[in-house]
Structure formats: structure tokens, C-alpha cells
Scaffold this motif. Sequence first.
Motif, PDB file in Angstrom:
ATOM      1  N   PRO A  11      41.566  45.403  43.084  1.00 58.45           N
ATOM      2  CA  PRO A  11      42.273  44.820  44.223  1.00 58.45           C
ATOM      3  C   PRO A  11      41.376  44.399  45.380  1.00 58.45           C
ATOM      4  N   PHE A  12      40.062  44.596  45.269  1.00 57.15           N
ATOM      5  CA  PHE A  12      39.186  44.393  46.421  1.00 57.15           C
ATOM      6  C   PHE A  12      38.319  43.136  46.327  1.00 57.15           C
ATOM      7  N   TYR A  13      37.685  42.893  45.186  1.00 53.38           N
ATOM      8  CA  TYR A  13      36.687  41.826  45.098  1.00 53.38           C
ATOM      9  C   TYR A  13      36.940  40.801  43.996  1.00 53.38           C
ATOM     10  N   LEU A  14      37.581  41.224  42.918  1.00 54.00           N
ATOM     11  CA  LEU A  14      37.573  40.394  41.716  1.00 54.00           C
ATOM     12  C   LEU A  14      38.407  39.127  41.827  1.00 54.00           C
ATOM     13  N   ALA A  15      39.541  39.189  42.505  1.00 53.58           N
ATOM     14  CA  ALA A  15      40.421  38.018  42.529  1.00 53.58           C
ATOM     15  C   ALA A  15      39.708  36.806  43.118  1.00 53.58           C
ATOM     16  N   ARG A  16      39.088  36.973  44.282  1.00 49.51           N
ATOM     17  CA  ARG A  16      38.427  35.820  44.918  1.00 49.51           C
ATOM     18  C   ARG A  16      37.229  35.351  44.102  1.00 49.51           C
ATOM     19  N   ASN A  17      36.570  36.286  43.420  1.00 48.29           N
ATOM     20  CA  ASN A  17      35.410  35.896  42.636  1.00 48.29           C
ATOM     21  C   ASN A  17      35.795  35.225  41.323  1.00 48.29           C
ATOM     22  N   LEU A  18      36.879  35.657  40.722  1.00 45.34           N
ATOM     23  CA  LEU A  18      37.361  34.961  39.529  1.00 45.34           C
ATOM     24  C   LEU A  18      37.850  33.565  39.888  1.00 45.34           C
ATOM     25  N   ASP A  19      38.479  33.433  41.044  1.00 46.77           N
ATOM     26  CA  ASP A  19      38.894  32.116  41.517  1.00 46.77           C
ATOM     27  C   ASP A  19      37.667  31.205  41.670  1.00 46.77           C
ATOM     28  N   TYR A  20      36.609  31.745  42.264  1.00 44.59           N
ATOM     29  CA  TYR A  20      35.347  31.011  42.443  1.00 44.59           C
ATOM     30  C   TYR A  20      34.765  30.613  41.086  1.00 44.59           C
ATOM     31  N   LEU A  21      34.745  31.568  40.146  1.00 42.21           N
ATOM     32  CA  LEU A  21      34.187  31.298  38.818  1.00 42.21           C
ATOM     33  C   LEU A  21      34.973  30.209  38.093  1.00 42.21           C
ATOM     34  N   LEU A  22      36.286  30.309  38.106  1.00 41.98           N
ATOM     35  CA  LEU A  22      37.107  29.360  37.372  1.00 41.98           C
ATOM     36  C   LEU A  22      36.991  27.944  37.950  1.00 41.98           C
ATOM     37  N   LYS A  23      36.687  27.852  39.227  1.00 43.04           N
ATOM     38  CA  LYS A  23      36.472  26.544  39.840  1.00 43.04           C
ATOM     39  C   LYS A  23      35.095  25.966  39.488  1.00 43.04           C
ATOM     40  N   LYS A  24      34.109  26.855  39.232  1.00 37.88           N
ATOM     41  CA  LYS A  24      32.735  26.399  39.043  1.00 37.88           C
ATOM     42  C   LYS A  24      32.331  26.212  37.581  1.00 37.88           C
ATOM     43  N   LEU A  25      33.113  26.758  36.659  1.00 47.30           N
ATOM     44  CA  LEU A  25      32.750  26.589  35.250  1.00 47.30           C
ATOM     45  C   LEU A  25      32.703  25.109  34.894  1.00 47.30           C
ATOM     46  N   PRO A  26      31.728  24.699  34.093  1.00 45.14           N
ATOM     47  CA  PRO A  26      31.617  23.283  33.719  1.00 45.14           C
ATOM     48  C   PRO A  26      32.799  22.840  32.865  1.00 45.14           C
ATOM     49  N   PRO A  27      33.056  21.530  32.805  1.00 42.30           N
ATOM     50  CA  PRO A  27      34.235  21.009  32.094  1.00 42.30           C
ATOM     51  C   PRO A  27      34.296  21.399  30.618  1.00 42.30           C
ATOM     52  N   PHE A  28      33.148  21.592  29.981  1.00 42.14           N
ATOM     53  CA  PHE A  28      33.162  21.918  28.555  1.00 42.14           C
ATOM     54  C   PHE A  28      33.589  23.361  28.301  1.00 42.14           C
ATOM     55  N   ALA A  29      33.643  24.208  29.348  1.00 38.99           N
ATOM     56  CA  ALA A  29      33.977  25.630  29.198  1.00 38.99           C
ATOM     57  C   ALA A  29      35.430  25.856  29.597  1.00 38.99           C
ATOM     58  N   GLN A  30      36.230  26.304  28.654  1.00 38.35           N
ATOM     59  CA  GLN A  30      37.659  26.530  28.900  1.00 38.35           C
ATOM     60  C   GLN A  30      37.985  28.010  28.698  1.00 38.35           C
ATOM     61  N   VAL A  31      38.509  28.647  29.746  1.00 33.62           N
ATOM     62  CA  VAL A  31      38.958  30.033  29.618  1.00 33.62           C
ATOM     63  C   VAL A  31      40.353  30.000  29.002  1.00 33.62           C
ATOM     64  N   VAL A  32      40.448  30.459  27.766  1.00 33.77           N
ATOM     65  CA  VAL A  32      41.702  30.331  27.020  1.00 33.77           C
ATOM     66  C   VAL A  32      42.571  31.579  27.114  1.00 33.77           C
ATOM     67  N   GLY A  33      42.016  32.670  27.653  1.00 38.34           N
ATOM     68  CA  GLY A  33      42.789  33.898  27.795  1.00 38.34           C
ATOM     69  C   GLY A  33      41.970  34.974  28.481  1.00 38.34           C
ATOM     70  N   THR A  34      42.670  35.945  29.057  1.00 39.01           N
ATOM     71  CA  THR A  34      41.994  37.036  29.764  1.00 39.01           C
ATOM     72  C   THR A  34      42.682  38.359  29.477  1.00 39.01           C
ATOM     73  N   VAL A  35      41.871  39.353  29.156  1.00 35.97           N
ATOM     74  CA  VAL A  35      42.338  40.733  29.052  1.00 35.97           C
ATOM     75  C   VAL A  35      42.142  41.378  30.419  1.00 35.97           C
TER      76      VAL A  35
END
Length: 254
Positions: A11-35
Amino acid sequence: MKIVLITQDDPFYLARNLDYLLKKLPPFAQVVGTVVADVSPFGKRETFTQKARKTYSIFGGPFFLRYGLKFILSKLRRQNSVRYVLKKHGVPLIHLEGNINRPESLQKIAAYQPDLLISIAGNQIFKRPLIDLAPKGCLNLHTALLPKYRGLMPSFWVMKNDEKYTGVSVFFVDEGIDSGPILVQKKVEIGNRSQAGLIKYTKQLGMDAIVESVEKIHAGTYELIENDASQMTYFSFPTREDVNAFLAAGKTFY
């Protein structure tokens, strides 16, 4: 490249950082699911009451109140939720029951046909069938300069031990703890940062290191850095005495 993320509902750090990561991943990289596992800051599964008592007894009242309030506020603000961020980016949740290494869990993850697994604050030990599930491997982010400071809470230990530098390491997971070969490593001067400031900085730097790692894997041209076991140090969760020494050395949590 299809990617499955493995993380926890921090609840402290990950949400904003995952948001940052998902915005920065290159177009060829698709996150298809998350555990997304339940949050486990002490490196093992505990009840909420056990976590609260341990936090209070080790870190003291002011720390407990500050982070208790942040925890409550994070539950009231949807943007601080890992699940909210994933939904915003259209990333499906992979619902697992029990340990991630169970055959049933592996079957669910395999159904998403990932080329690459990426663990960010994953809180379970990965066994070989999971490590080998994706053809391009399984990456993990560790916020320290491996092989030093393997284990838990590296930001605390580097500050307690008065290190001048720390960093982040993205490595290929093996069956050890933070022991696999390193793909990307970035060094950071600690300076006069608080622990919270250091965590915030290195978490985002870690997202940049993950993006760089994905690009290297996609290009197929990279050199691994040895994670030399003869140079390793390992740290577990601190005790009250460790916290007292941290504070006596003039270090701050926030």
C-alpha cells in the motif's frame, strides 16, 4: 513479448511505481497478466494483527502511527491500490489459490503464454518449474547492489551500516535467494536521504532498470554480471536493537 508480473498488494510504494513501469515499457512488451499476493512486509505470511504488533515492537510508536495512518489512507485512495493501477492499464489479475509453485498455479500462469516473468516485491520462493515456465526467463528486482545485501530490507541495512552507496539489481531468478546472474545494475549515492526517501528513489530507479532489462532481452544481446556468492552478504528482518543502533547513528526513517 508477453510478460506476466508477480507482485504483492503493497500500500505504500508499489502502485505508483507499477503505474510508472506500465507507462514506460516499450510497445513490443505487453503485460498480459499479474499475480498479486497479499502484502507481506516481513518476508513471510502473517496475520494483520501479527504484522501490526511486530511493527510496533521493533520500530516503536511514532513509526507505527505514521505508517498505520498511511496504510489507512492508502485504503481510502484508490490510486494507491496496485489492483486499481492494473485495472487502469487493462492488465488482468491472475487469481491463484495457495502457493504460486503449486501445479494448479503454474497451469493458470502458463495459460497466459508469457515469454517473460518479472517479480517485483514477490514474497514467495520460486521453484524450478515456475522459473522455467517462460522461455525468456524470470527476472527479479532487488534494491541493493548484489551480491551484497541479499535478503530483506536492504535500504535499512545499507543505512545502518553507513554505506555511502547502494543501488538496484535486476537479475535472472534461480532457486537461491537473490543469487541469480545480474542483467542490469545501477548505483546510487545515499547522501543524506531518509530511509523513506531512499526507498522512493530506488523503487523508481528499479522500474527504469526493468525497462532496460526488457529491452536487452528483446534485442538478444547482453552480458550478464556475475552474482559472486563468495562476495555475498545476507540480512534478515531487523531487531529492536538494530533499530536503536540505526537511530543512534543519526539515520532517519522519514
